[in-house]
Design a protein around this motif. Structure first.
Motif, short mmCIF file in Angstrom:
data_model
loop_
_atom_site.label_atom_id
_atom_site.label_comp_id
_atom_site.label_asym_id
_atom_site.label_seq_id
_atom_site.Cartn_x
_atom_site.Cartn_y
_atom_site.Cartn_z
N CYS A 142 14.43 1.95 -47.85
CA CYS A 142 14.41 1.48 -46.46
C CYS A 142 13.56 0.22 -46.31
O CYS A 142 13.34 -0.25 -45.19
N THR A 176 17.04 10.75 -43.90
CA THR A 176 18.48 10.82 -44.19
C THR A 176 18.75 10.43 -45.64
O THR A 176 19.49 11.11 -46.36
N GLU A 177 18.14 9.34 -46.08
CA GLU A 177 18.32 8.88 -47.46
C GLU A 177 17.75 9.89 -48.45
O GLU A 177 18.35 10.15 -49.50
N ARG A 214 20.18 12.71 -48.83
CA ARG A 214 21.31 12.27 -49.67
C ARG A 214 20.94 12.33 -51.15
O ARG A 214 21.71 12.81 -51.98
N ARG A 215 19.77 11.82 -51.48
CA ARG A 215 19.32 11.82 -52.87
C ARG A 215 19.12 13.25 -53.39
O ARG A 215 19.51 13.57 -54.51
N ARG A 257 15.74 7.14 -40.98
CA ARG A 257 16.54 6.58 -42.07
C ARG A 257 16.04 7.07 -43.43
O ARG A 257 16.83 7.41 -44.31
N ALA A 270 13.37 7.02 -51.13
CA ALA A 270 14.08 6.76 -49.88
C ALA A 270 13.31 5.78 -49.01
O ALA A 270 13.90 4.89 -48.38
#
Length: 165
Positions: free
Chosen positions: A99, A155-156, A159-160, A152, A95
């Motif tokens: 970014c 958050t990523e 999601r992963r 960010r 992640a």
């Protein structure tokens, strides 16, 4: 100085510090009759931490003998090293890369909540870059830009992990 020397030895992930000194009835120009201090030794490997603790204790007793004083050491808190979930660590690193930043994997000796969670559930940690690498100190400072990257990246990572775990 012995704690600093032993803690700064060959193992880069080993840290040791004297975190507190208590000098009862301390006064200028008076040799104290008693001094108490707390030493914190941390490593991601218990064997390394235990060796360093033993070396520090032996050095303290050696110094005490040379100075003809007594020394007593007692362990009042001992937390074994905690491995974080590699899937979470990898997801966070991916992640951060997504970014646009190079992830840095750190061994953390801090007693964060992850140490309590990891024995029961998968756990990982994401650290926010601090000015000059200083944290847990009044001089700690982070920028809005670093907060943005951390949010960010977190958050990523979530999601992963949603598709992995």
């Amino acid at each position: 100085l012995a704690v600093e020397r032993i803690g700064g030895g060959a193992d880069a992930d080993l840290v040791a510090t004297v975190g507190r000194f208590d000098v009862p009835a301390g006064a200028p120009n008076v040799v104290p009759g008693e001094v108490r201090f707390a030493i914190d030794v941390r490593s991601p490997a218990d064997a390394i931490r235990n060796r360093a603790q033993g070396a520090i204790e032996r050095e303290i007793h050696s110094i005490a003998r040379r100075r003809k004083v007594t020394a007593k050491a007692e362990v009042y808190y001992d937390m074994p090293a905690t491995a974080l979930d590699p899937r979470i660590v990898d997801a966070i690193a991916q992640a951060i890369s997504a970014c646009g930043h190079e992830p840095v994997r750190l061994a953390s000796g801090a007693g964060h909540d992850a140490m309590a969670i990891a024995p029961h559930w998968p756990a990982g940690m994401l650290f926010v870059r601090c000015k000059d690498g200083i944290s847990h100190n009044p001089a700690e400072a982070i920028t809005v830009a670093d907060c943005d990257v951390a949010i960010r990246a977190l958050t990523e990572a979530v999601r992963r992990l949603d598709t992995m775990l």
